[in-house]
Design a protein around this motif. Structure first.
Motif, PDB file in Angstrom:
ATOM      1  N   ARG A  64      32.648 105.150 -35.700  1.00 22.39           N
ATOM      2  CA  ARG A  64      32.727 104.295 -34.529  1.00 22.39           C
ATOM      3  C   ARG A  64      32.303 105.061 -33.278  1.00 22.39           C
ATOM      4  O   ARG A  64      31.571 104.536 -32.422  1.00 22.39           O
ATOM      5  CB  ARG A  64      34.154 103.776 -34.361  1.00 22.39           C
ATOM      6  CG  ARG A  64      34.381 102.926 -33.108  1.00 22.39           C
ATOM      7  CD  ARG A  64      35.806 102.382 -33.070  1.00 22.39           C
ATOM      8  NE  ARG A  64      36.062 101.639 -31.856  1.00 22.39           N
ATOM      9  CZ  ARG A  64      36.499 102.201 -30.722  1.00 22.39           C
ATOM     10  NH1 ARG A  64      36.738 103.501 -30.683  1.00 22.39           N
ATOM     11  NH2 ARG A  64      36.707 101.450 -29.643  1.00 22.39           N
ATOM     12  N   ASP A 112      32.592  99.168 -27.068  1.00 19.80           N
ATOM     13  CA  ASP A 112      32.930  99.088 -28.493  1.00 19.80           C
ATOM     14  C   ASP A 112      31.709  98.612 -29.260  1.00 19.80           C
ATOM     15  O   ASP A 112      30.797  97.998 -28.702  1.00 19.80           O
ATOM     16  CB  ASP A 112      34.101  98.125 -28.708  1.00 19.80           C
ATOM     17  CG  ASP A 112      34.778  98.312 -30.070  1.00 19.80           C
ATOM     18  OD1 ASP A 112      34.454  99.298 -30.764  1.00 19.80           O
ATOM     19  OD2 ASP A 112      35.627  97.485 -30.441  1.00 19.80           O
ATOM     20  N   LEU A 130      30.956  96.761 -33.158  1.00 20.33           N
ATOM     21  CA  LEU A 130      31.383  96.221 -34.439  1.00 20.33           C
ATOM     22  C   LEU A 130      30.150  96.050 -35.314  1.00 20.33           C
ATOM     23  O   LEU A 130      29.105  95.604 -34.834  1.00 20.33           O
ATOM     24  CB  LEU A 130      32.082  94.877 -34.253  1.00 20.33           C
ATOM     25  CG  LEU A 130      33.400  94.901 -33.460  1.00 20.33           C
ATOM     26  CD1 LEU A 130      33.872  93.486 -33.199  1.00 20.33           C
ATOM     27  CD2 LEU A 130      34.461  95.692 -34.185  1.00 20.33           C
ATOM     28  N   PHE A 173      45.993  93.691 -38.962  1.00 20.22           N
ATOM     29  CA  PHE A 173      44.636  93.851 -38.449  1.00 20.22           C
ATOM     30  C   PHE A 173      43.781  94.725 -39.375  1.00 20.22           C
ATOM     31  O   PHE A 173      42.587  94.475 -39.547  1.00 20.22           O
ATOM     32  CB  PHE A 173      44.665  94.434 -37.033  1.00 20.22           C
ATOM     33  CG  PHE A 173      45.002  93.428 -35.971  1.00 20.22           C
ATOM     34  CD1 PHE A 173      44.066  92.489 -35.561  1.00 20.22           C
ATOM     35  CD2 PHE A 173      46.257  93.402 -35.388  1.00 20.22           C
ATOM     36  CE1 PHE A 173      44.367  91.543 -34.592  1.00 20.22           C
ATOM     37  CE2 PHE A 173      46.570  92.465 -34.412  1.00 20.22           C
ATOM     38  CZ  PHE A 173      45.625  91.530 -34.013  1.00 20.22           C
ATOM     39  N   LYS A 174      44.402  95.740 -39.978  1.00 15.92           N
ATOM     40  CA  LYS A 174      43.663  96.609 -40.888  1.00 15.92           C
ATOM     41  C   LYS A 174      43.273  95.866 -42.166  1.00 15.92           C
ATOM     42  O   LYS A 174      42.109  95.906 -42.598  1.00 15.92           O
ATOM     43  CB  LYS A 174      44.529  97.824 -41.239  1.00 15.92           C
ATOM     44  CG  LYS A 174      43.851  98.822 -42.188  1.00 15.92           C
ATOM     45  CD  LYS A 174      42.674  99.506 -41.525  1.00 15.92           C
ATOM     46  CE  LYS A 174      42.109 100.601 -42.413  1.00 15.92           C
ATOM     47  NZ  LYS A 174      40.904 101.229 -41.812  1.00 15.92           N
ATOM     48  N   ARG A 181      40.341  96.567 -38.947  1.00 16.79           N
ATOM     49  CA  ARG A 181      40.548  97.150 -37.623  1.00 16.79           C
ATOM     50  C   ARG A 181      41.637  98.202 -37.702  1.00 16.79           C
ATOM     51  O   ARG A 181      42.758  97.917 -38.147  1.00 16.79           O
ATOM     52  CB  ARG A 181      40.932  96.073 -36.604  1.00 16.79           C
ATOM     53  CG  ARG A 181      41.000  96.612 -35.184  1.00 16.79           C
ATOM     54  CD  ARG A 181      41.289  95.547 -34.143  1.00 16.79           C
ATOM     55  NE  ARG A 181      41.066  96.096 -32.807  1.00 16.79           N
ATOM     56  CZ  ARG A 181      39.921  96.089 -32.174  1.00 16.79           C
ATOM     57  NH1 ARG A 181      38.867  95.509 -32.735  1.00 16.79           N
ATOM     58  NH2 ARG A 181      39.796  96.628 -30.974  1.00 16.79           N
ATOM     59  N   SER A 182      41.346  99.399 -37.241  1.00 14.55           N
ATOM     60  CA  SER A 182      42.288 100.506 -37.310  1.00 14.55           C
ATOM     61  C   SER A 182      42.956 100.726 -35.965  1.00 14.55           C
ATOM     62  O   SER A 182      42.498 101.505 -35.126  1.00 14.55           O
ATOM     63  CB  SER A 182      41.549 101.784 -37.744  1.00 14.55           C
ATOM     64  OG  SER A 182      42.452 102.859 -37.876  1.00 14.55           O
ATOM     65  N   ASN A 231      40.826 100.177 -32.340  1.00 10.04           N
ATOM     66  CA  ASN A 231      39.967 100.405 -33.504  1.00 10.04           C
ATOM     67  C   ASN A 231      39.543 101.863 -33.602  1.00 10.04           C
ATOM     68  O   ASN A 231      38.475 102.179 -34.133  1.00 10.04           O
ATOM     69  CB  ASN A 231      38.732  99.496 -33.464  1.00 10.04           C
ATOM     70  CG  ASN A 231      38.124  99.282 -34.836  1.00 10.04           C
ATOM     71  OD1 ASN A 231      38.791  99.455 -35.861  1.00 10.04           O
ATOM     72  ND2 ASN A 231      36.860  98.918 -34.876  1.00 10.04           N
ATOM     73  N   VAL A 284      44.766  94.434 -28.425  1.00 12.21           N
ATOM     74  CA  VAL A 284      43.511  94.130 -29.127  1.00 12.21           C
ATOM     75  C   VAL A 284      42.610  93.285 -28.231  1.00 12.21           C
ATOM     76  O   VAL A 284      41.404  93.514 -28.143  1.00 12.21           O
ATOM     77  CB  VAL A 284      43.799  93.413 -30.456  1.00 12.21           C
ATOM     78  CG1 VAL A 284      42.506  92.939 -31.114  1.00 12.21           C
ATOM     79  CG2 VAL A 284      44.555  94.345 -31.404  1.00 12.21           C
ATOM     80  N   THR A 293      38.816  94.192 -26.695  1.00 11.57           N
ATOM     81  CA  THR A 293      37.664  93.391 -27.117  1.00 11.57           C
ATOM     82  C   THR A 293      37.189  92.525 -25.946  1.00 11.57           C
ATOM     83  O   THR A 293      36.537  93.024 -25.048  1.00 11.57           O
ATOM     84  CB  THR A 293      38.020  92.537 -28.347  1.00 11.57           C
ATOM     85  OG1 THR A 293      39.207  91.761 -28.078  1.00 11.57           O
ATOM     86  CG2 THR A 293      38.292  93.431 -29.554  1.00 11.57           C
ATOM     87  N   TYR A 314      39.368  85.759 -34.729  1.00 13.99           N
ATOM     88  CA  TYR A 314      39.165  87.191 -34.505  1.00 13.99           C
ATOM     89  C   TYR A 314      37.681  87.506 -34.301  1.00 13.99           C
ATOM     90  O   TYR A 314      37.322  88.291 -33.419  1.00 13.99           O
ATOM     91  CB  TYR A 314      39.709  88.006 -35.671  1.00 13.99           C
ATOM     92  CG  TYR A 314      39.490  89.491 -35.512  1.00 13.99           C
ATOM     93  CD1 TYR A 314      40.307  90.249 -34.669  1.00 13.99           C
ATOM     94  CD2 TYR A 314      38.457  90.139 -36.177  1.00 13.99           C
ATOM     95  CE1 TYR A 314      40.104  91.602 -34.505  1.00 13.99           C
ATOM     96  CE2 TYR A 314      38.245  91.500 -36.013  1.00 13.99           C
ATOM     97  CZ  TYR A 314      39.072  92.229 -35.180  1.00 13.99           C
ATOM     98  OH  TYR A 314      38.848  93.574 -35.016  1.00 13.99           O
ATOM     99  N   SER A 364      36.141  89.063 -30.915  1.00 19.30           N
ATOM    100  CA  SER A 364      35.539  90.395 -30.974  1.00 19.30           C
ATOM    101  C   SER A 364      34.052  90.393 -30.676  1.00 19.30           C
ATOM    102  O   SER A 364      33.543  91.329 -30.064  1.00 19.30           O
ATOM    103  CB  SER A 364      35.776  91.007 -32.358  1.00 19.30           C
ATOM    104  OG  SER A 364      37.146  91.058 -32.669  1.00 19.30           O
TER     105      SER A 364
END
Length: 714
Positions: A50, A80, A82, A302-303, A308-309, A313, A368, A372, A498, A502
């Protein structure tokens, strides 16, 4: 999301090895029709991967800004990235202008796997420009004005001597230089509530205001989670509440530090044995157990659901603090410190700690959102912000599968509140304050009440209509349009939300924009003609946002008949209001649209012409029109012109042509705040069969948008 933007809607570029080259035309992210993708369609990424993706986006930022047609004084800052399972990327940027942060300047650029830009979503369309960055109002005067104009706190005062920051406020159509000030006072979040107030830097007039603590008011019944397993760490002499399995999330005892400085007296929880709390509020550890459990379950949701970590993230856990202040009936997330805080409740709820499972999920989900779309916490975007936290807090409750707190669509039902809950997603207005259906005042009510529109949509998209018992509680999915249909299931509905949050929503997204974003997300995940996308459209229509799409005919739901608009009396045109899409019309590009980013004059569809900020020509036309042979025939239509040009010189034009002959011309000089009806005399063509054409032309610099609707010849 069928729309144009400052990318020039048709200019695509490749971002490969830090360079940009023009490739093809595409106006939005492209869905893979008919393909169902898990994890909201996103790949799992390590922190290193990432980080490298963000660094690549930073290297390409200047080239992207140039392709977007941004001003030379603007800079993009990568926030960010994705990556879809097929390699497509969604890069989120913030903007600065001559070094100043731009509120409402965020954007998302969508790229195919080969690096070609396939579209973008901008909170503010086009470049940001202000006449100068020297304010006429001083910082001190701005702070004083902020105190005067505060709406969310009583007995307001400036937070400190440096509480005002110079910014560019680009939430409206015209960016302005502004001061962003922070004031404190007594409000919903307690005696030390904080509010942001935006004032014009030239006049001191208020522009916006919103709470800084995005909170859920309420508490839990002591240890609402019951006997649960939590992750701890072993240290010399015992254990601490450090969860190494979830980003080293640490739960601290605030030790009743004041809300204004909730970490002042904070200390870690330690024990010689690995058994915590006694299940009642008499033990300070009990609230900590609930918080640790709730945050871990939210991380896992979320993971496991979206790859999503953690909140950002990046694999980092946010520290949490319980026992904040005294008598604090509140919990909140603060992005400034990347922290979560939980109060002990008040006499209103028998002083039970605010640490229930859906509260933890709600607060962590605010983080979150901040990482985002960063939905502004005022107006309709603020309602969407709160709805997002309610949606994911509810999903955490379902996925945790705790027998003592089964999943349902009640918010805070384990809190000891007089009404038995805080909000209901199936019937938001049941609390006497929340909105179940969209109205024109949705942007003016408290964000906790306008969140009801999004909550109601999510419930209907998930469960459909009718009475049900869920989690042992009665639910009844009623609609605002008396429609009935089946839902797509909460997992699919959450994946759609989501992905929309995002990849497509920005800081100023409103409910109409959320509809557009979720329809695009549903198309990405399940296909353009999928039943899932159709039900998403029906759920929005059921809460008063837009209309339902045509039934794709592959099962499920009761179709909502698409009304056929009554054409203007004597209209010789076919589909003059564009409500049947392209029927009767020929367009040179993707012009006829139902995009909610711009208003229709009537119905939901209209013709959006130009708006590129680059050389372009567009036409939309209809042939074989029988002009009446009696009376004084005329062409009428409604026109709205928005422009970035200055002065009365006609740089960008819209021409009305009959059989190739120009009869009338409008330009950027005809800009208007709303639609204006235009009339063109067709007496010279009485009794003839003609071709009508709207022809738009744009020059090399600055954009003009021409919106055309409700066209008639009679």
């Amino acid at each position: 999301m069928n729309r144009k933007n400052a990318l020039a809607a048709g200019v695509a570029a490749a971002l490969v090895m830090g360079s940009v080259s023009v490739l093809a035309t595409q106006s939005t992210a492209v869905a893979d029709p008919g393909v169902s993708r898990s994890g909201a369609g996103f790949r799992a990424m390590t922190a290193d991967a990432r980080g490298e993706a963000i660094r690549t986006a930073e290297r390409n930022a200047t080239a992207v800004a140039r392709e977007l047609g941004l001003d030379s004084a603007e800079r993009l800052v990568a926030k960010d990235v994705l990556i879809d399972t097929d390699g497509a990327r969604h890069v989120r940027y913030d903007r600065t202008y001559r070094g100043l942060p731009v509120i409402g300047g965020d954007l998302v650029v969508h790229l195919a796997a080969d690096g070609a830009i396939t579209g973008s979503d901008l909170s503010h369309q086009g470049p940001v420009r202000v006449s100068g960055i020297s304010p006429k109002v001083s910082a001190a005067a701005a702070s004083a004005a902020a105190v005067k104009h505060a709406k969310h706190v009583r007995n307001a005062k400036a937070e400190d001597s440096d509480s005002s920051t110079l910014v560019v406020y680009a939430v409206g159509e015209t960016p302005v230089l502004a001061w962003r000030s922070t004031v404190t006072g007594t409000g919903e979040s307690g005696p030390a509530s904080r509010e942001a107030v935006i004032v014009d830097a030239d006049s001191g007039a208020p522009l916006d205001h919103y709470e800084l603590h995005q909170s859920i008011t309420g508490t839990g019944n002591g240890v609402t989670s019951g006997q649960v397993s939590i992750e701890t760490s072993q240290v010399a002499g015992g254990y601490t509440l450090t969860d190494t399995a979830h980003g080293n999330t640490i739960v601290h005892d605030s030790y009743n530090s004041p809300q204004s400085n909730p970490r002042l007296y904070a200390r870690t929880f330690t024990r010689t044995t690995n058994s915590w709390g006694n299940g009642t509020a008499s033990s300070r550890e009990s609230a900590a157990v609930d918080a640790s459990y709730g945050l871990a379950k939210t991380w896992d949701y979320f993971k496991n659901s979206f790859n999503r970590s953690g909140i950002r993230n990046d694999g980092r856990g946010a520290p949490a603090y319980v026992h904040v202040d005294n008598g604090l009936l509140n919990a909140f997330y603060d992005d400034n410190c990347f922290c979560m805080f939980f109060g002990d409740g008040s006499s209103q709820n028998a002083n039970t700690p605010v640490t229930a499972l859906d509260v933890a999920g709600h607060e962590m989900s605010h983080g979150v959102t901040a990482a985002t779309a960063n939905l502004l916490y005022s107006g309709e975007s603020g309602g969407l912000n709160e709805a997002t936290s309610d949606i994911f807090g509810t999903m955490v409750e379902f996925t945790a599968a705790n027998n003592g707190d089964p999943g349902d669509y009640y918010i805070g039902e384990k809190l000891n509140m007089p009404g038995g809950y805080m909000r209901r997603m199936d019937n938001p207005s049941a609390d006497g304050n929340s909105l179940s259906c969209w109205t024109s005042r949705a942007g003016t009510v408290d964000v906790h009440y306008s969140s009801g529109i999004g909550n109601h949509f999510f419930y209907l998209a998930s469960e459909g209509t009718g009475a049900k018992t869920i989690g042992g509680r009665a639910h009844n999915g009623t609609t605002c349009n008396n429609d009935t249909f089946s839902g797509i299931g909460k997992e699919k509905a959450a994946a759609v939300w989501y992905r929309a949050l995002s990849a497509y929503m920005t800081s100023t997204t409103n409910y109409a924009g959320a509809r557009t974003a979720t329809l695009q997300a549903a198309a990405d995940l399940y296909g353009t003609n999928s039943q899932e996308r159709y039900i998403v459209s029906k759920a929005w229509a059921a809460v008063g946002v837009g209309t339902a799409l045509p039934d794709p005919g592959n099962g499920g739901g009761t179709p909502t008949p698409t009304p056929t608009p009554t054409p203007p009396s004597g209209n010789a045109l076919t589909n003059g209001g564009f409500e049947q899409g392209t029927t009767g019309w020929t367009q040179s590009a993707d012009i006829i649209t139902d995009s909610t980013l711009r208003p229709a004059h009537g119905g939901s569809r209209y013709a959006w012409m130009m708006g590129y900020g680059a050389p372009a020509v567009e036409t939309v036309s209809q042939s074989n029109i029988a002009v009446p042979s009696t009376g004084s025939p005329k062409l009428t239509f409604w026109l709205k012109v928005s422009t970035q040009e200055y002065g009365l010189t006609a740089y960008d034009t819209l021409k009305v042509k009959i059989n190739g002959t120009t009869l009338a011309t409008w330009s950027n000089a005809d800009a208007s705040a709303s639609y204006v009806q235009k009339t063109v005399d067709l007496s010279a063509y009485k009794g003839q069969t003609v071709k009508l054409e709207f022809a738009g032309t744009e020059d090399t610099y600055l954009s003009t948008i021409f919106l055309v609707d409700d066209v008639a010849i009679g």
